[in-house]
Design a protein around this motif. Structure first.
Motif, PDB file in Angstrom:
ATOM      1  N   GLY A  64      25.054 -24.546  -0.456  1.00 41.47           N
ATOM      2  CA  GLY A  64      23.998 -24.932   0.498  1.00 41.47           C
ATOM      3  C   GLY A  64      23.500 -26.337   0.216  1.00 41.47           C
ATOM      4  O   GLY A  64      24.284 -27.283   0.156  1.00 41.47           O
ATOM      5  N   ARG A  90      23.512 -29.014   5.542  1.00 42.14           N
ATOM      6  CA  ARG A  90      22.850 -28.526   4.317  1.00 42.14           C
ATOM      7  C   ARG A  90      22.993 -29.551   3.193  1.00 42.14           C
ATOM      8  O   ARG A  90      22.032 -29.875   2.507  1.00 42.14           O
ATOM      9  CB  ARG A  90      23.464 -27.198   3.874  1.00 42.14           C
ATOM     10  CG  ARG A  90      23.151 -26.042   4.797  1.00 42.14           C
ATOM     11  CD  ARG A  90      22.534 -24.861   4.058  1.00 42.14           C
ATOM     12  NE  ARG A  90      21.851 -23.978   4.997  1.00 42.14           N
ATOM     13  CZ  ARG A  90      22.431 -22.951   5.610  1.00 42.14           C
ATOM     14  NH1 ARG A  90      23.689 -22.671   5.390  1.00 42.14           N
ATOM     15  NH2 ARG A  90      21.739 -22.198   6.432  1.00 42.14           N
ATOM     16  N   GLU A 120      37.728 -21.713   1.661  1.00 35.59           N
ATOM     17  CA  GLU A 120      38.955 -20.930   1.883  1.00 35.59           C
ATOM     18  C   GLU A 120      40.157 -21.736   1.401  1.00 35.59           C
ATOM     19  O   GLU A 120      41.071 -21.203   0.782  1.00 35.59           O
ATOM     20  CB  GLU A 120      39.126 -20.611   3.371  1.00 35.59           C
ATOM     21  CG  GLU A 120      38.156 -19.567   3.870  1.00 35.59           C
ATOM     22  CD  GLU A 120      38.363 -19.233   5.344  1.00 35.59           C
ATOM     23  OE1 GLU A 120      39.491 -19.389   5.852  1.00 35.59           O
ATOM     24  OE2 GLU A 120      37.384 -18.831   5.983  1.00 35.59           O
ATOM     25  N   LEU A 143      26.080 -17.629  -4.474  1.00 34.77           N
ATOM     26  CA  LEU A 143      24.678 -17.214  -4.319  1.00 34.77           C
ATOM     27  C   LEU A 143      24.316 -17.114  -2.844  1.00 34.77           C
ATOM     28  O   LEU A 143      24.402 -18.077  -2.098  1.00 34.77           O
ATOM     29  CB  LEU A 143      23.763 -18.213  -5.040  1.00 34.77           C
ATOM     30  CG  LEU A 143      24.117 -18.456  -6.519  1.00 34.77           C
ATOM     31  CD1 LEU A 143      23.145 -19.440  -7.165  1.00 34.77           C
ATOM     32  CD2 LEU A 143      24.155 -17.161  -7.320  1.00 34.77           C
ATOM     33  N   PHE A 211      17.389 -19.906  -0.277  1.00 32.13           N
ATOM     34  CA  PHE A 211      17.449 -18.565   0.321  1.00 32.13           C
ATOM     35  C   PHE A 211      16.783 -17.534  -0.582  1.00 32.13           C
ATOM     36  O   PHE A 211      16.066 -16.653  -0.123  1.00 32.13           O
ATOM     37  CB  PHE A 211      18.909 -18.170   0.623  1.00 32.13           C
ATOM     38  CG  PHE A 211      19.363 -18.700   1.963  1.00 32.13           C
ATOM     39  CD1 PHE A 211      19.331 -17.900   3.099  1.00 32.13           C
ATOM     40  CD2 PHE A 211      19.800 -20.005   2.094  1.00 32.13           C
ATOM     41  CE1 PHE A 211      19.719 -18.395   4.342  1.00 32.13           C
ATOM     42  CE2 PHE A 211      20.191 -20.516   3.325  1.00 32.13           C
ATOM     43  CZ  PHE A 211      20.147 -19.711   4.449  1.00 32.13           C
TER      44      PHE A 211
HETATM   45  C1  LIG Z   1      23.184 -18.225   3.364  1.00 32.38           C
HETATM   46  S1  LIG Z   1      23.709 -19.807   2.869  1.00 32.38           S
HETATM   47  C2  LIG Z   1      23.305 -19.817   1.133  1.00 32.38           C
HETATM   48  C3  LIG Z   1      23.199 -21.199   0.587  1.00 32.38           C
HETATM   49  C4  LIG Z   1      22.718 -21.311  -0.856  1.00 32.38           C
HETATM   50  N1  LIG Z   1      23.646 -20.704  -1.781  1.00 32.38           N
HETATM   51  C5  LIG Z   1      21.330 -20.694  -1.020  1.00 32.38           C
HETATM   52  O1  LIG Z   1      21.233 -19.604  -1.615  1.00 32.38           O
HETATM   53  O2  LIG Z   1      20.356 -21.300  -0.577  1.00 32.38           O
HETATM   54  C6  LIG Z   1      25.483 -19.610   2.853  1.00 32.38           C
HETATM   55  C7  LIG Z   1      26.227 -20.930   2.719  1.00 32.38           C
HETATM   56  O3  LIG Z   1      27.625 -20.669   2.686  1.00 32.38           O
HETATM   57  C8  LIG Z   1      28.284 -21.782   3.262  1.00 32.38           C
HETATM   58  N2  LIG Z   1      29.669 -21.395   3.640  1.00 32.38           N
HETATM   59  C9  LIG Z   1      30.042 -20.367   4.420  1.00 32.38           C
HETATM   60  N3  LIG Z   1      31.386 -20.326   4.534  1.00 32.38           N
HETATM   61  C10 LIG Z   1      31.869 -21.365   3.800  1.00 32.38           C
HETATM   62  C11 LIG Z   1      33.180 -21.868   3.544  1.00 32.38           C
HETATM   63  N4  LIG Z   1      34.269 -21.299   4.064  1.00 32.38           N
HETATM   64  N5  LIG Z   1      33.305 -22.940   2.739  1.00 32.38           N
HETATM   65  C12 LIG Z   1      32.203 -23.548   2.203  1.00 32.38           C
HETATM   66  N6  LIG Z   1      30.943 -23.124   2.435  1.00 32.38           N
HETATM   67  C13 LIG Z   1      30.777 -22.049   3.212  1.00 32.38           C
HETATM   68  C14 LIG Z   1      27.398 -22.126   4.452  1.00 32.38           C
HETATM   69  O4  LIG Z   1      27.616 -23.438   4.930  1.00 32.38           O
HETATM   70  C15 LIG Z   1      26.004 -21.907   3.874  1.00 32.38           C
HETATM   71  O5  LIG Z   1      25.467 -23.111   3.354  1.00 32.38           O
END
Ligand SMILES: C[S@@+](CC[C@H](N)C(=O)[O-])C[C@H]1O[C@@H](n2cnc3c(N)ncnc32)[C@H](O)[C@@H]1O
Length: 228
Positions: A64, A90, A120, A143, A211
Protein backbone atom coordinates in the motif's frame (compact mmCIF):
# COMPACT_ATOMS: atom_id res chain seq x y z
CA UNK A 1 -16.38 12.36 12.30
CA UNK A 2 -14.82 9.28 10.62
CA UNK A 3 -16.93 6.72 8.74
CA UNK A 4 -17.03 3.26 10.32
CA UNK A 5 -14.71 0.89 8.41
CA UNK A 6 -16.70 -1.57 6.32
CA UNK A 7 -17.20 -4.98 7.91
CA UNK A 8 -16.55 -8.10 5.87
CA UNK A 9 -19.75 -9.31 4.20
CA UNK A 10 -19.48 -12.88 3.02
CA UNK A 11 -21.65 -15.79 2.00
CA UNK A 12 -18.98 -18.20 3.29
CA UNK A 13 -19.13 -19.58 6.84
CA UNK A 14 -16.20 -22.01 6.57
CA UNK A 15 -13.17 -22.52 4.34
CA UNK A 16 -14.32 -22.85 0.73
CA UNK A 17 -15.12 -26.46 -0.18
CA UNK A 18 -13.04 -26.15 -3.39
CA UNK A 19 -10.01 -24.61 -1.68
CA UNK A 20 -7.78 -27.69 -1.47
CA UNK A 21 -8.54 -28.93 -4.99
CA UNK A 22 -7.73 -25.47 -6.37
CA UNK A 23 -4.48 -25.27 -4.37
CA UNK A 24 -3.47 -28.74 -5.60
CA UNK A 25 -4.34 -27.85 -9.21
CA UNK A 26 -2.01 -24.83 -9.13
CA UNK A 27 0.67 -26.74 -7.24
CA UNK A 28 0.88 -29.19 -10.15
CA UNK A 29 0.86 -26.63 -12.96
CA UNK A 30 3.16 -23.88 -14.24
CA UNK A 31 1.94 -20.34 -14.79
CA UNK A 32 2.84 -19.51 -18.40
CA UNK A 33 1.25 -16.05 -18.56
CA UNK A 34 3.65 -13.51 -20.14
CA UNK A 35 5.44 -11.21 -17.67
CA UNK A 36 4.45 -7.52 -17.92
CA UNK A 37 7.33 -5.30 -19.03
CA UNK A 38 6.87 -2.77 -16.20
CA UNK A 39 7.22 -5.50 -13.56
CA UNK A 40 10.32 -6.91 -15.30
CA UNK A 41 11.80 -3.38 -15.14
CA UNK A 42 10.91 -3.10 -11.42
CA UNK A 43 12.45 -6.51 -10.80
CA UNK A 44 15.68 -5.49 -12.57
CA UNK A 45 15.73 -2.36 -10.38
CA UNK A 46 15.49 -4.60 -7.30
CA UNK A 47 18.40 -6.75 -8.44
CA UNK A 48 20.49 -3.60 -9.09
CA UNK A 49 19.57 -2.18 -5.69
CA UNK A 50 20.58 -5.39 -3.91
CA UNK A 51 23.81 -5.45 -5.97
CA UNK A 52 26.44 -7.21 -3.82
CA UNK A 53 24.22 -7.60 -0.78
CA UNK A 54 24.86 -10.97 0.85
CA UNK A 55 22.51 -10.74 3.80
CA UNK A 56 18.83 -11.15 4.55
CA UNK A 57 15.90 -9.71 2.64
CA UNK A 58 12.27 -9.20 3.74
CA UNK A 59 9.45 -8.78 1.25
CA UNK A 60 6.48 -6.59 2.18
CA UNK A 61 3.89 -7.66 -0.41
CA UNK A 62 0.89 -5.40 -1.15
CA UNK A 63 2.53 -2.70 0.97
CA UNK A 64 0.00 0.00 0.00
CA UNK A 65 1.45 3.36 1.05
CA UNK A 66 4.53 1.57 2.43
CA UNK A 67 4.00 2.39 6.10
CA UNK A 68 4.65 -1.24 7.07
CA UNK A 69 7.79 -1.26 4.90
CA UNK A 70 9.15 1.67 6.91
CA UNK A 71 8.16 -0.04 10.13
CA UNK A 72 9.98 -3.24 9.09
CA UNK A 73 12.99 -1.19 7.96
CA UNK A 74 13.26 0.42 11.39
CA UNK A 75 12.91 -2.93 13.16
CA UNK A 76 15.49 -4.71 10.97
CA UNK A 77 18.34 -2.29 10.35
CA UNK A 78 20.57 -5.28 9.43
CA UNK A 79 18.27 -6.47 6.62
CA UNK A 80 17.04 -5.14 3.27
CA UNK A 81 13.29 -4.57 3.04
CA UNK A 82 11.42 -4.46 -0.28
CA UNK A 83 7.87 -3.08 -0.33
CA UNK A 84 5.80 -3.76 -3.43
CA UNK A 85 2.39 -2.59 -4.53
CA UNK A 86 0.77 -2.25 -7.92
CA UNK A 87 -1.09 0.97 -7.08
CA UNK A 88 0.73 4.16 -8.08
CA UNK A 89 -1.93 6.11 -6.20
CA UNK A 90 -1.09 4.39 -2.90
CA UNK A 91 2.68 4.44 -3.43
CA UNK A 92 2.60 8.16 -4.22
CA UNK A 93 1.46 8.78 -0.66
CA UNK A 94 4.63 7.13 0.64
CA UNK A 95 6.64 10.34 0.87
CA UNK A 96 4.23 11.61 3.49
CA UNK A 97 4.78 8.44 5.60
CA UNK A 98 8.51 8.46 4.89
CA UNK A 99 8.75 12.00 6.29
CA UNK A 100 6.93 10.98 9.47
CA UNK A 101 9.29 8.06 9.92
CA UNK A 102 12.44 10.05 9.18
CA UNK A 103 11.36 12.55 11.81
CA UNK A 104 10.49 9.98 14.44
CA UNK A 105 12.93 7.14 13.86
CA UNK A 106 16.68 7.04 13.43
CA UNK A 107 17.50 3.95 11.44
CA UNK A 108 15.12 3.36 8.53
CA UNK A 109 17.38 4.92 5.93
CA UNK A 110 18.90 3.11 2.95
CA UNK A 111 17.77 -0.36 3.94
CA UNK A 112 14.44 -0.27 2.13
CA UNK A 113 13.10 0.03 -1.40
CA UNK A 114 9.49 0.66 -2.37
CA UNK A 115 8.44 -0.33 -5.85
CA UNK A 116 5.44 -0.34 -8.13
CA UNK A 117 4.98 -3.81 -9.62
CA UNK A 118 2.42 -6.53 -10.11
CA UNK A 119 3.22 -9.23 -7.57
CA UNK A 120 1.76 -11.98 -9.75
CA UNK A 121 4.73 -11.45 -12.07
CA UNK A 122 7.23 -10.23 -9.46
CA UNK A 123 6.96 -13.47 -7.44
CA UNK A 124 7.53 -15.57 -10.56
CA UNK A 125 10.62 -13.56 -11.52
CA UNK A 126 11.94 -13.76 -7.96
CA UNK A 127 11.34 -17.53 -7.69
CA UNK A 128 13.33 -18.09 -10.90
CA UNK A 129 16.16 -15.76 -9.80
CA UNK A 130 16.63 -17.01 -6.20
CA UNK A 131 18.88 -20.04 -6.93
CA UNK A 132 21.57 -17.62 -8.17
CA UNK A 133 21.02 -14.88 -5.54
CA UNK A 134 23.73 -14.06 -2.97
CA UNK A 135 21.01 -12.93 -0.59
CA UNK A 136 18.28 -14.81 1.15
CA UNK A 137 14.55 -13.99 1.53
CA UNK A 138 14.01 -14.66 5.25
CA UNK A 139 10.37 -13.64 5.51
CA UNK A 140 7.43 -12.33 3.56
CA UNK A 141 4.70 -10.06 4.88
CA UNK A 142 1.25 -9.84 3.34
CA UNK A 143 -0.75 -7.34 5.36
CA UNK A 144 -4.45 -6.87 4.69
CA UNK A 145 -4.62 -8.30 1.17
CA UNK A 146 -7.90 -7.59 -0.61
CA UNK A 147 -10.17 -10.26 0.92
CA UNK A 148 -12.50 -11.00 -2.03
CA UNK A 149 -15.06 -12.38 0.44
CA UNK A 150 -17.71 -13.62 -2.00
CA UNK A 151 -17.67 -17.37 -2.45
CA UNK A 152 -17.39 -16.91 -6.22
CA UNK A 153 -14.16 -14.89 -5.72
CA UNK A 154 -12.13 -17.77 -4.25
CA UNK A 155 -9.43 -17.74 -6.94
CA UNK A 156 -8.84 -14.01 -6.51
CA UNK A 157 -7.51 -14.70 -2.99
CA UNK A 158 -3.72 -15.12 -3.05
CA UNK A 159 -3.70 -18.60 -1.48
CA UNK A 160 -6.14 -19.94 -4.11
CA UNK A 161 -4.52 -18.21 -7.07
CA UNK A 162 -2.05 -19.36 -9.70
CA UNK A 163 0.55 -17.23 -7.86
CA UNK A 164 0.63 -19.26 -4.65
CA UNK A 165 3.22 -21.77 -5.87
CA UNK A 166 5.74 -19.04 -6.75
CA UNK A 167 4.92 -17.15 -3.53
CA UNK A 168 5.95 -20.23 -1.56
CA UNK A 169 9.03 -20.82 -3.76
CA UNK A 170 10.21 -17.35 -2.71
CA UNK A 171 10.17 -18.21 1.00
CA UNK A 172 8.43 -20.37 3.56
CA UNK A 173 8.33 -17.85 6.43
CA UNK A 174 5.16 -15.76 6.30
CA UNK A 175 3.20 -13.24 8.28
CA UNK A 176 -0.27 -12.52 6.89
CA UNK A 177 -2.79 -10.17 8.53
CA UNK A 178 -6.49 -9.68 7.92
CA UNK A 179 -9.68 -8.50 9.58
CA UNK A 180 -11.32 -11.61 8.06
CA UNK A 181 -10.23 -14.61 10.10
CA UNK A 182 -11.55 -17.03 7.51
CA UNK A 183 -9.08 -15.64 4.96
CA UNK A 184 -6.26 -16.64 7.29
CA UNK A 185 -7.81 -20.05 8.02
CA UNK A 186 -7.85 -20.71 4.28
CA UNK A 187 -4.28 -19.40 3.92
CA UNK A 188 -3.27 -21.77 6.72
CA UNK A 189 -4.84 -24.76 4.91
CA UNK A 190 -3.16 -23.76 1.63
CA UNK A 191 0.22 -23.59 3.43
CA UNK A 192 -0.39 -27.07 4.85
CA UNK A 193 -0.66 -28.35 1.27
CA UNK A 194 3.04 -27.30 1.05
CA UNK A 195 3.85 -28.84 4.47
CA UNK A 196 4.13 -25.44 6.16
CA UNK A 197 2.53 -25.07 9.58
CA UNK A 198 1.30 -21.80 11.08
CA UNK A 199 -0.65 -20.26 13.97
CA UNK A 200 -3.34 -17.58 14.01
CA UNK A 201 -3.63 -15.00 16.81
CA UNK A 202 -5.62 -11.87 17.42
CA UNK A 203 -3.56 -8.69 17.02
CA UNK A 204 -3.17 -6.79 20.26
CA UNK A 205 -0.23 -4.54 19.29
CA UNK A 206 -0.30 -1.01 17.81
CA UNK A 207 -1.25 -0.75 14.14
CA UNK A 208 1.51 -0.79 11.50
CA UNK A 209 -0.56 -0.10 8.39
CA UNK A 210 -3.34 2.35 7.51
CA UNK A 211 -5.84 -0.49 7.01
CA UNK A 212 -4.98 -2.02 10.37
CA UNK A 213 -5.37 1.38 12.03
CA UNK A 214 -8.76 1.84 10.36
CA UNK A 215 -10.07 -1.58 11.39
CA UNK A 216 -8.76 -1.53 14.96
CA UNK A 217 -9.87 2.08 15.38
CA UNK A 218 -13.36 1.10 14.21
CA UNK A 219 -13.57 -1.64 16.83
CA UNK A 220 -12.99 -4.59 14.47
CA UNK A 221 -10.76 -7.51 15.38
CA UNK A 222 -7.64 -8.10 13.33
CA UNK A 223 -5.76 -11.38 13.05
CA UNK A 224 -2.26 -12.49 12.16
CA UNK A 225 -1.08 -15.77 10.73
CA UNK A 226 2.56 -16.55 11.46
CA UNK A 227 4.37 -19.60 10.14
CA UNK A 228 6.27 -21.75 12.64
C1 LIG B 1 -6.31 -3.52 1.27
S1 LIG B 1 -4.84 -2.85 0.63
C2 LIG B 1 -3.70 -3.07 1.98
C3 LIG B 1 -2.53 -2.16 1.88
C4 LIG B 1 -1.57 -2.18 3.06
N1 LIG B 1 -0.92 -3.46 3.22
C5 LIG B 1 -2.28 -1.79 4.36
O1 LIG B 1 -2.52 -2.68 5.19
O2 LIG B 1 -2.59 -0.61 4.53
C6 LIG B 1 -4.34 -4.12 -0.52
C7 LIG B 1 -3.21 -3.68 -1.44
O3 LIG B 1 -2.86 -4.76 -2.29
C8 LIG B 1 -2.41 -4.22 -3.52
N2 LIG B 1 -2.44 -5.27 -4.57
C9 LIG B 1 -3.49 -6.03 -4.93
N3 LIG B 1 -3.13 -6.88 -5.92
C10 LIG B 1 -1.82 -6.64 -6.18
C11 LIG B 1 -0.89 -7.18 -7.12
N4 LIG B 1 -1.23 -8.13 -7.98
N5 LIG B 1 0.37 -6.71 -7.10
C12 LIG B 1 0.75 -5.72 -6.23
N6 LIG B 1 -0.10 -5.17 -5.34
C13 LIG B 1 -1.36 -5.62 -5.31
C14 LIG B 1 -3.38 -3.07 -3.76
O4 LIG B 1 -2.89 -2.13 -4.70
C15 LIG B 1 -3.57 -2.51 -2.36
O5 LIG B 1 -2.66 -1.45 -2.11
Amino acid sequence: MFAEPRKITTNQVAPHEDLLSVVQKYKKSDNLKPIAQHTKAAFDQTIDWLADWQGEVILDACCGVGESTLHLASMHADKRIIGIDKSALRLNKNQHYEKGFVDSSSNTQNNHLILQADLEDFWRLLADYLPQAKWNVVSQYLLYPNPYPKKSQLQKRWHASASFKSMISCGKKWEVRSNWRLYLEEFQLALQAYNIQSDIHEITTSPITPFERKYLGGGQKCWQLVTR
